[in-house]
Motif scaffolding. Structure first.
Motif, short mmCIF file in Angstrom:
data_model
loop_
_atom_site.label_atom_id
_atom_site.label_comp_id
_atom_site.label_asym_id
_atom_site.label_seq_id
_atom_site.Cartn_x
_atom_site.Cartn_y
_atom_site.Cartn_z
N SER A 49 0.82 -1.20 0.00
CA SER A 49 0.00 0.00 0.00
C SER A 49 0.86 1.25 0.00
O SER A 49 1.85 1.34 0.72
CB SER A 49 -0.92 0.02 1.23
OG SER A 49 -1.89 -1.00 1.13
N GLU A 85 -6.43 -0.82 -5.95
CA GLU A 85 -7.70 -0.24 -5.52
C GLU A 85 -7.43 0.80 -4.44
O GLU A 85 -6.46 0.68 -3.68
CB GLU A 85 -8.67 -1.30 -5.01
CG GLU A 85 -8.25 -1.98 -3.72
CD GLU A 85 -9.32 -2.91 -3.18
OE1 GLU A 85 -10.51 -2.57 -3.26
OE2 GLU A 85 -8.93 -3.98 -2.68
N LYS A 86 -8.26 1.80 -4.40
CA LYS A 86 -8.18 2.81 -3.35
C LYS A 86 -9.01 2.29 -2.19
O LYS A 86 -10.22 2.12 -2.30
CB LYS A 86 -8.70 4.15 -3.86
CG LYS A 86 -8.41 5.29 -2.91
CD LYS A 86 -8.80 6.63 -3.50
CE LYS A 86 -8.48 7.74 -2.51
NZ LYS A 86 -8.95 9.05 -2.99
N THR A 87 -8.34 2.01 -1.06
CA THR A 87 -9.03 1.34 0.05
C THR A 87 -9.62 2.31 1.06
O THR A 87 -10.50 1.93 1.82
CB THR A 87 -8.07 0.38 0.78
OG1 THR A 87 -6.93 1.12 1.24
CG2 THR A 87 -7.62 -0.73 -0.17
N ASN A 88 -9.14 3.53 1.08
CA ASN A 88 -9.75 4.59 1.89
C ASN A 88 -9.34 5.93 1.30
O ASN A 88 -8.77 5.97 0.21
CB ASN A 88 -9.41 4.45 3.39
CG ASN A 88 -7.92 4.58 3.67
OD1 ASN A 88 -7.21 5.33 3.00
ND2 ASN A 88 -7.43 3.84 4.65
N TRP A 92 -3.73 3.61 -1.39
CA TRP A 92 -3.87 2.87 -2.64
C TRP A 92 -3.16 1.53 -2.47
O TRP A 92 -1.94 1.50 -2.27
CB TRP A 92 -3.25 3.65 -3.79
CG TRP A 92 -4.03 4.85 -4.22
CD1 TRP A 92 -4.84 4.95 -5.32
CD2 TRP A 92 -4.09 6.15 -3.58
NE1 TRP A 92 -5.39 6.20 -5.40
CE2 TRP A 92 -4.95 6.96 -4.34
CE3 TRP A 92 -3.51 6.68 -2.42
CZ2 TRP A 92 -5.23 8.28 -3.99
CZ3 TRP A 92 -3.79 7.99 -2.07
CH2 TRP A 92 -4.65 8.77 -2.86
N ARG A 93 -3.91 0.43 -2.52
CA ARG A 93 -3.33 -0.91 -2.37
C ARG A 93 -3.06 -1.48 -3.76
O ARG A 93 -3.94 -1.52 -4.61
CB ARG A 93 -4.26 -1.83 -1.59
CG ARG A 93 -3.62 -3.22 -1.36
CD ARG A 93 -4.42 -4.09 -0.43
NE ARG A 93 -5.77 -4.26 -0.93
CZ ARG A 93 -6.85 -4.36 -0.14
NH1 ARG A 93 -6.74 -4.28 1.14
NH2 ARG A 93 -8.04 -4.53 -0.68
#
Length: 197
Positions: A49, A85-88, A92-93
């Motif tokens: 991340s 994917e943007k996790t929050n 970005w993971r």
């Protein structure tokens, strides 16, 4: 009585290098490339991340720097796309599939000049690294380098030490130092003076 302390496993060495470019200053968009590289003997995780800070030195409020990020992408060393994917709001993971070398690229909109923000326009670039450069989660104590690609007539100033033999490339011993070392790039005047010798 001596009680042995648990020895924590050393964090594997990771080279983190940033390239900050500004090919179209009038758009107020910085182009950032972050390269992650591990030694051949190191096992790399399947996912990693990148995190945009929500703080900046000397300003004690939560900052939403991630909102200025656009066009995020990730690739392996052969420049093949990696899933992400943007996790929050600021993480970005990237699914690295165990790659020891990979890149992420993104743009940051910067059109506010203050002690906590960044500005890019046709006359200069000023940036705080905390709102431009993401860190690799778990590696805030790792050194990094920053290479600046600025218009030819611009000079680069920062408090970070230069990397010998590499034009406009600077080294930070950790991310605390990096985030406390803003940059200015422009056709500025250099004034030299001595204090007490």
């Amino acid at each position: 009585i001596l009680i042995p302390l648990a020895v924590s496993a050393q964090t594997p060495a990771v080279d983190i290098s940033f390239t900050v470019a500004m090919p179209r200053p009038h758009t107020h968009l910085f182009d950032v490339d972050v390269a992650i590289k591990r030694a051949a003997s190191t096992n790399a995780p399947q996912e990693e991340s990148l995190v945009m800070p929500v703080w900046t030195p000397g300003s004690y409020l939560v900052r939403e720097f991630g909102r200025n990020v656009q066009d995020f992408a990730a690739t392996d060393s052969a420049r093949q796309p990696l899933k992400w994917e943007k996790t929050n709001k600021n993480t970005w993971r990237v699914v690295t599939n165990g790659a020891r070398e990979w890149h992420a690229t993104y743009r940051v909109y910067a059109n506010e000049l203050s002690v906590r923000t960044s500005e890019l326009n046709s006359s200069h670039a000023f940036w705080n690294n905390a709102n431009l450069l993401m860190y690799l989660e778990g590696f805030l104590q790792t050194h990094s380098t920053v290479r600046v690609l600025a218009p030819d007539v611009w000079k680069v100033a920062t408090g970070l030490p230069a990397v010998p033999g590499q034009k406009n490339t600077f080294r930070a011993e950790n991310f605390d130092v990096l985030y406390d070392s803003p940059f200015e790039a422009s056709n500025f005047k250099t004034l030299v003076f001595n204090v007490k010798g």
